[in-house]
Design an enzyme around this catalytic site. Structure first.
Site, PDB file in Angstrom:
ATOM      1  N   LYS A  51      16.116  16.142  40.674  1.00 26.92           N
ATOM      2  CA  LYS A  51      16.961  15.032  40.223  1.00 26.92           C
ATOM      3  C   LYS A  51      18.050  15.536  39.277  1.00 26.92           C
ATOM      4  CE  LYS A  51      13.101  11.899  40.870  1.00 26.92           C
ATOM      5  NZ  LYS A  51      11.840  11.407  40.327  1.00 26.92           N
ATOM      6  N   GLN A  95       8.899   9.295  35.335  1.00 25.84           N
ATOM      7  CA  GLN A  95       8.312  10.090  36.405  1.00 25.84           C
ATOM      8  C   GLN A  95       6.821   9.788  36.537  1.00 25.84           C
ATOM      9  OE1 GLN A  95       9.931  12.187  38.633  1.00 25.84           O
ATOM     10  NE2 GLN A  95       7.943  12.156  39.637  1.00 25.84           N
ATOM     11  N   ASP A 118      14.729   2.968  39.461  1.00 27.82           N
ATOM     12  CA  ASP A 118      13.776   3.118  40.561  1.00 27.82           C
ATOM     13  C   ASP A 118      13.545   1.831  41.338  1.00 27.82           C
ATOM     14  OD1 ASP A 118      12.778   5.652  41.150  1.00 27.82           O
ATOM     15  OD2 ASP A 118      11.464   5.681  39.401  1.00 27.82           O
TER      16      ASP A 118
END
Length: 283
Positions: A51, A95, A118
């Site tokens: 990322k 994460q 997300d």
């Protein structure tokens, strides 16, 4: 036809890099993505590194906050609160997985909806169900973009989604439904699964089992989207949830693993970051 996520991803990234450059010039700063990583799980570290590299290539500012696995839930919530209140932060990504002593649902819900890159926040999930504007989860978004890239007319098609996770199965089923497909959600408890998957004109597989979908489970001409990323127990190589070599000759369209939906997931994350930045600028 094999749809390469790498190719579509590369085109999208080239367009987004130019977009970020123009936004940075217009507003005096680049979009800013913050990734919070707890612990040192090798897979999570690898994802976070990917990322970071993708952000750098596009000109998106990326910050990774690393915390020891022993961090308390309250401390982590404090970190998120600081990021929520920082006007220079556009997207926050926690994460996963988090350590077992931390309630993941509580942490995800603590991220402000307009910084939830997300698309996992309960209000984003609700907005998706209610057909309201929202941040879409990255992998389901990637599935829909790749179907569009392949020129698939979804309307009226029979779609089967194998897997019912909140991250992939359920949201991709809703997006297919919104695109006017007739959708069946199948899973590990589905009786005679092969008879269900053979009905599919579009088959999306996200069940987390290597080479689970075999040739006898797929009809001729099916569009097959393989979301799985596994290690082949025999060769140790990356493979999907679909037995690619066996199924590909029967499929009209299929995604490979690696090189299929994987690259699109990170690309869609970058897309979400830019869109959240635009929203914060009042666009």
């Amino acid at each position: 036809m094999i749809i390469s996520g790498k190719d579509l991803s590369a085109r999208m990234k080239a367009e987004m890099a130019e977009e970020v450059k123009q936004l940075s010039e217009k507003y005096g700063r680049a979009p800013h993505l913050v990734v919070v990583l707890v612990g040192d799980d090798p897979a999570s570290v690898s994802y976070v590194t990917g990322k970071s590299k993708a952000s750098e290539a596009l000109g998106i500012r990326n910050t990774t906050i690393r915390k020891d696995v022993s961090i308390s839930e309250e401390e982590l919530l404090g970190v998120i609160d600081d990021l929520n209140n920082d006007p220079g932060v556009d997207g926050i990504l926690i994460q996963l997985p988090l350590p077992k002593h931390i309630n993941s649902d509580r942490v995800i819900a603590a991220v402000r909806q307009d910084k939830d890159v997300d698309g996992f926040h309960p209000l984003n999930v609700a907005d998706l169900q209610l057909k309201r504007p929202c941040t879409l989860p990255c992998t389901p978004m990637g599935v829909m973009l790749m179907l569009k890239e392949a020129g698939i007319d979804i309307q009226g098609k029979r779609a089967v989604v194998v897997g019912r996770s909140n991250i992939v199965g359920l949201p991709v089923a809703k997006l297919l439904l919104d695109a006017n497909a007739t959708v069946t959600i199948a899973h590990s408890r589905t009786k005679d699964l092969a008879s269900v998957t053979r009905e599919a004109e579009i088959l999306v597989v996200a069940i987390g089992r290597p080479k689970f979908i075999t040739a006898d489970m797929v009809s001729e001409g099916t569009v097959v989207m393989d979301v799985g990323v596994n290690r082949d127990p025999v060769t140790g190589k990356l493979c999907g949830d679909v037995d690619f070599d066996a199924v590909a000759p029967k499929a009209s369209v299929i995604t490979p693993v690696p090189g299929g939906l994987g690259p699109m997931t990170i690309t869609c994350l970058m897309r979400n970051t830019i869109d959240l930045f635009r929203r914060h600028q009042g666009e």
